[in-house]
Design a protein around this motif. Structure first.
Motif, PDB file in Angstrom:
ATOM      1  N   ASP A  55      42.313  47.916  51.155  1.00  0.00           N
ATOM      2  CA  ASP A  55      42.589  46.567  50.674  1.00  0.00           C
ATOM      3  C   ASP A  55      41.990  45.578  51.645  1.00  0.00           C
ATOM      4  O   ASP A  55      42.408  45.485  52.792  1.00  0.00           O
ATOM      5  CB  ASP A  55      44.112  46.374  50.574  1.00  0.00           C
ATOM      6  N   GLY A 107      39.430  38.995  42.725  1.00  0.00           N
ATOM      7  CA  GLY A 107      39.730  40.343  42.264  1.00  0.00           C
ATOM      8  C   GLY A 107      38.485  41.023  41.738  1.00  0.00           C
ATOM      9  O   GLY A 107      37.677  40.401  41.037  1.00  0.00           O
ATOM     10  N   GLN A 146      39.898  41.395  46.750  1.00  0.00           N
ATOM     11  CA  GLN A 146      40.991  42.326  46.469  1.00  0.00           C
ATOM     12  C   GLN A 146      40.582  43.326  45.389  1.00  0.00           C
ATOM     13  O   GLN A 146      40.437  42.963  44.216  1.00  0.00           O
ATOM     14  CB  GLN A 146      42.219  41.563  45.993  1.00  0.00           C
ATOM     15  N   ILE A 155      41.125  45.801  42.510  1.00  0.00           N
ATOM     16  CA  ILE A 155      42.208  45.854  41.538  1.00  0.00           C
ATOM     17  C   ILE A 155      41.920  46.930  40.492  1.00  0.00           C
ATOM     18  O   ILE A 155      40.788  47.404  40.367  1.00  0.00           O
ATOM     19  CB  ILE A 155      42.399  44.497  40.815  1.00  0.00           C
ATOM     20  N   MET A 162      43.890  46.002  34.530  1.00  0.00           N
ATOM     21  CA  MET A 162      44.976  45.034  34.739  1.00  0.00           C
ATOM     22  C   MET A 162      44.460  43.694  35.255  1.00  0.00           C
ATOM     23  O   MET A 162      45.245  42.865  35.723  1.00  0.00           O
ATOM     24  CB  MET A 162      45.981  45.615  35.744  1.00  0.00           C
ATOM     25  N   LYS A 163      43.171  43.452  35.131  1.00  0.00           N
ATOM     26  CA  LYS A 163      42.564  42.283  35.768  1.00  0.00           C
ATOM     27  C   LYS A 163      43.164  40.954  35.318  1.00  0.00           C
ATOM     28  O   LYS A 163      43.467  40.078  36.138  1.00  0.00           O
ATOM     29  CB  LYS A 163      41.052  42.298  35.563  1.00  0.00           C
ATOM     30  N   THR A 178      46.090  40.472  33.932  1.00  0.00           N
ATOM     31  CA  THR A 178      47.490  40.453  34.372  1.00  0.00           C
ATOM     32  C   THR A 178      47.582  40.054  35.839  1.00  0.00           C
ATOM     33  O   THR A 178      48.432  39.234  36.229  1.00  0.00           O
ATOM     34  CB  THR A 178      48.137  41.835  34.164  1.00  0.00           C
ATOM     35  N   GLU A 179      46.722  40.622  36.676  1.00  0.00           N
ATOM     36  CA  GLU A 179      46.692  40.275  38.093  1.00  0.00           C
ATOM     37  C   GLU A 179      46.380  38.796  38.299  1.00  0.00           C
ATOM     38  O   GLU A 179      46.988  38.130  39.149  1.00  0.00           O
ATOM     39  CB  GLU A 179      45.646  41.132  38.821  1.00  0.00           C
ATOM     40  N   ASN A 184      48.335  37.076  41.654  1.00  0.00           N
ATOM     41  CA  ASN A 184      47.969  38.013  42.714  1.00  0.00           C
ATOM     42  C   ASN A 184      46.524  37.827  43.167  1.00  0.00           C
ATOM     43  O   ASN A 184      46.173  38.181  44.296  1.00  0.00           O
ATOM     44  CB  ASN A 184      48.184  39.445  42.253  1.00  0.00           C
TER      45      ASN A 184
END
Length: 262
Positions: free
Chosen positions: A24, A38, A77, A79, A83-84, A86-87, A92
């Motif tokens: 990370d 992301g 980050q 990811i 789920m991109k 959603t993140e 996030n």
């Protein structure tokens, strides 16, 4: 806008492995003008790991140039690509920036910045398997990355070729590395991938004998995804991108990673 027919230059170090690392690299987006990008860190040549585990790529260089222009602090980050959105909407990350294709479905969840690169969805198979056109995919096993624009392009293709695939479905994997490995192993008969990634992968992995069909699943554009209430950030990005295109910075970054196909 650059032509979508792209060929990678020899400036990229040969032998780069496209397998991602789970490290990370982001830090919390604390303080004003600090943002988290992301990305899928296996998506070469847009954003991926070099032999030393460092994040490199066209999108990495462009993001850093925009950040410098705007005096922003950014971090990256990795990811789950499925789920991109959603993140992003959970806060996030602050941007989706990694060969992110504009689609109508995604536009319902994010706001896109100005498009900055053209792309297409290639159909890749292996020499000698009798697949020469899109229609030859009938009855075949076809793979693509999960939740990718490749899957969306197949599903929306007017020929309804998807219903003729083996089991009437696209075989989906978390990463494009897995997609190529499935083709190489012979489990899939053909794959659909972004042209930018596909041509890079094949340039770094000459064996087996790949074949790119003249048919494809359509042309598209890459853009950065923002939360729908981040109008100010999106407008600042658009203005910065325009400046970088006008002063030659964008072209310099482009030439580092791509050259026009003859």
């Amino acid at each position: 806008m650059k032509n979508s027919k792209l060929l990678l230059t020899g400036l990229i170090v040969s032998g780069i492995v496209l397998t991602g690392c789970q490290t990370d690299e982001s830090e919390s987006s604390t303080g004003e003008n600090a943002y988290v990008v992301g990305l899928d860190d296996t998506f070469a040549p847009m954003g991926f790991r070099d032999d030393d585990g460092n994040l490199v790529g066209f999108d990495i260089d462009l993001a850093e140039a925009v950040a410098a222009d705007l005096d922003y602090s950014i971090s990256f980050q990795p990811i789950d690509w499925a789920m991109k959105e959603t993140e992003l909407n959970a806060g996030n990350i602050d941007m989706i920036w990694n060969g992110y294709t504009i689609t109508n479905e995604r536009a319902e969840k994010v706001d896109f910045g100005t498009p900055y690169l053209e792309n297409s969805q290639l159909i890749v198979t292996l020499e000698g398997n009798g697949i020469d056109t899109k229609s030859d995919l009938a009855g075949k096993k076809v793979a693509a990355q999960q939740s990718s624009s490749a899957v969306s392009a197949i599903e929306s293709d007017p020929s309804d070729i998807l219903s003729q695939f083996d089991n009437g479905e696209v075989i989906q994997f978390p990463s494009n590395n897995d997609v190529f490995n499935d083709l190489i192993s012979g489990r899939s008969d053909a794959i659909v991938v972004d042209e930018t990634l596909g041509r890079f992968y094949m340039s770094q992995n000459a064996s087996p004998d790949y074949k790119v069909l003249e048919d494809n699943f359509g042309n598209e554009e890459y853009a950065v995804g923002f939360r729908q209430d981040d109008d100010e950030l999106r407008e600042e990005f658009n203005a910065s991108l325009e400046r970088l295109m006008e002063d030659g910075t964008y072209d310099d970054i482009y030439q580092t990673w791509f050259s026009e196909q003859e």
